[in-house]
Design an enzyme around this catalytic site. Structure first.
Site, PDB file in Angstrom:
ATOM      1  N   HIS A  82      -6.997  -4.113   9.258  1.00 12.46           N
ATOM      2  CA  HIS A  82      -5.903  -3.875   8.317  1.00 12.46           C
ATOM      3  C   HIS A  82      -4.879  -2.964   8.990  1.00 12.46           C
ATOM      4  O   HIS A  82      -5.245  -1.984   9.631  1.00 12.46           O
ATOM      5  CB  HIS A  82      -6.419  -3.203   7.039  1.00 12.46           C
ATOM      6  N   SER A 183      -6.942   2.089  -2.400  1.00  8.57           N
ATOM      7  CA  SER A 183      -6.342   0.764  -2.532  1.00  8.57           C
ATOM      8  C   SER A 183      -6.772  -0.143  -1.374  1.00  8.57           C
ATOM      9  O   SER A 183      -7.251  -1.266  -1.579  1.00  8.57           O
ATOM     10  CB  SER A 183      -4.810   0.916  -2.563  1.00  8.57           C
ATOM     11  N   LYS A 187     -10.306  -3.203  -1.367  1.00  6.23           N
ATOM     12  CA  LYS A 187     -10.154  -4.633  -1.058  1.00  6.23           C
ATOM     13  C   LYS A 187     -11.022  -5.024   0.137  1.00  6.23           C
ATOM     14  O   LYS A 187     -11.650  -6.081   0.140  1.00  6.23           O
ATOM     15  CB  LYS A 187      -8.680  -4.953  -0.775  1.00  6.23           C
TER      16      LYS A 187
HETATM   17  N1  URA Z   1      -1.481  -1.186   1.463  1.00  2.71           N
HETATM   18  C1  URA Z   1      -2.305  -1.323   0.405  1.00  2.71           C
HETATM   19  O1  URA Z   1      -3.004  -2.321   0.281  1.00  2.71           O
HETATM   20  N2  URA Z   1      -2.318  -0.338  -0.507  1.00  2.71           N
HETATM   21  C2  URA Z   1      -1.577   0.781  -0.413  1.00  2.71           C
HETATM   22  O2  URA Z   1      -1.662   1.637  -1.266  1.00  2.71           O
HETATM   23  C3  URA Z   1      -0.725   0.915   0.700  1.00  2.71           C
HETATM   24  C4  URA Z   1      -0.704  -0.086   1.620  1.00  2.71           C
END
Ligand code: URA
Length: 442
Positions: A82, A183, A187
């Site tokens: 990511h 956040s 995921k």
């Molecule tokens: N990317 C994300 O998925 N969440 C965030 O809060 C910032 C960047």
């Protein structure tokens, strides 16, 4: 328990319990807690922060708001990467084919561009026919066939994050280390990866402008990963200049193909090989980072990474001849406009955020969610930070079809560069000595 009391507690900078965090997240996800209360809560977290325990509990509650993929049936190492976002960052499109060609599964759920940042899904969709809107059944089928797929957020992965992020975006609460960590990590944990490599950007276009803040964000996410049994490494990388030679959807796809063909070795190539190497190392396919880097490089040299990209394109419905003849398949902008240096000297500063805004103004990006984009538009970079330019030399080139915002794009892009006078040593010295993108490995 009442949402009001939880907000009050965080407003008074007190530590929240698991019950309180679960209550707030589950009830908000169900629609029982309104946006105005969640907004107040998010602002309290933004101002007062959360400690490691609270951030872990918030992440956990967010994971539990949706599905959790179990990819054990694949019998492969499962990894993901990511990046916290930047301009010209097409690393995923290079890393995924490299590592998947080594038998490492990458179940990637990527995003779309908004404002000054680009999105992996938009880049892929510039290939005619390429589908990213894939359901769970097809996603699992493709993973079984080729070990990777790059899709949109079609599964119910941490759905509460979508609601919370939209709220953060409109309440100036995005740039919080705890909220960003929960956040992103919720995921990744729900996606079922066992190894995660994070590319945390630092610089004038990043969420975290300072290296110390970027390192803090990286450390927080590593700690969360560890608590969930997700083997997480993070690299802090510089984002004070665009990555690669261009920004724009089809422009970047062409660049990716050239890199995977072994024809182009720029900073995007170097960073992608390094991040791939970390995944290879952490997935136990090499025993040192040097060995892993040469394994990644070998997958480019022997054509296997390019072959894997072709397979991904085929399985997701895209036109595979894009690999052999990108110029005849990818959309191409009709017009171009050059940005020239007004004096000779070194490029001592680039407002990379403004470069992203200029890219959006060409039509390559969207101002609001749902806006239509022009896949062929964007910017080609001829010079980057610390490069020397002669007066009148081309620094960058805008590629476009619609001239509606092009004068504005030209102005924003010209103003984004500071070319220090060659005689003015003080200005030149003030520019960051730019020879390495990788600031720290954590
Ligand atoms: N990317 C994300 O998925 N969440 C965030 O809060 C910032 C960047």
């Amino acid at each position: 328990m009442r949402a009001y009391d939880i907000i009050l507690k965080k407003r008074n900078n007190q530590k929240l319990s698991k019950e309180e965090i679960d209550f707030l997240i589950f009830r908000y996800n169900n629609g029982d807690i309104p946006d105005y209360q969640m907004s107040a809560f998010l602002m309290s977290v933004f101002l007062n922060g959360m400690d490691d325990d609270e951030t872990f509990l918030l992440t956990d509650a967010m994971v539990k708001s949706g599905d959790k993929l179990d990819l054990a049936f694949l019998d492969m190492p499962v990894a993901d990467k990511h990046s916290t976002g930047g301009v010209g960052d097409g690393t995923s499109l290079i890393i995924v084919p490299i590592v998947a060609s080594l038998g490492i599964c990458v179940p990637m759920m990527a995003g779309r561009g908004l404002g000054h940042t680009g999105g992996t899904l938009d880049k892929l969709e510039s290939i005619p026919g390429f589908r990213t809107n894939i359901d769970k059944k097809e996603f699992l089928n493709i993973l079984e066939l080729t070990g990777t797929a790059i899709i949109g957020q079609t599964l119910e992965i941490a759905p509460v994050d979508k609601k919370m992020y939209a709220l953060r975006d409109s309440t100036a609460t995005v740039e919080s280390i705890s909220l960003i960590s929960a956040s992103i990590m919720s995921k990744k944990i729900a996606e079922g990866a066992k190894t995660l490599v994070l590319d945390v950007k630092s610089g004038n276009v990043a969420f975290m402008k300072k290296e110390t803040e970027a390192k803090e964000l990286a450390q927080k996410m590593i700690k969360i990963g560890k608590k969930f049994g997700l083997n997480t490494s993070a690299v802090v990388t510089d984002m004070n200049t665009p990555l690669g030679n261009c920004a724009g959807n089809s422009l970047e796809i062409k660049q990716v193909i050239e890199i995977l063909k072994g024809n182009l070795k720029n900073d995007l190539f170097e960073l992608s090989v390094y991040l791939s190497a970390l995944i290879i190392l952490n997935s136990k396919k090499a025993s040192t980072i040097e060995e892993a880097e040469s394994v990644a490089q070998k997958q480019i040299n022997n054509g296997k990474a390019l072959e894997k990209l072709k397979e991904i394109i085929r399985l997701q419905g895209g036109e595979v001849s894009v690999i052999d003849t990108p110029d005849s398949i990818l959309p191409k902008a009709k017009y171009s406009r050059e940005i020239k240096a007004v004096n000779s000297g070194y490029i001592s500063y680039i407002d990379t955020r403004a470069v992203g805004t200029a890219e959006m103004l060409t039509g390559a990006g969207r101002e609001r969610k749902g806006d239509k984009i022009d896949y062929s538009a964007g910017i080609v970079f001829h010079k980057k930070l610390n490069d020397y330019v002669e007066k009148g030399e081309v620094i960058a080139e805008l590629a476009y079809n619609s001239s509606v915002h092009i004068d504005e794009a030209e102005m924003v892009l010209s103003d984004a560069y500071i070319v220090s006078n060659i005689e003015d040593k003080n200005i030149k010295m003030a520019g960051k000595v730019y020879d390495k993108r990788i600031i720290a490995l954590l």
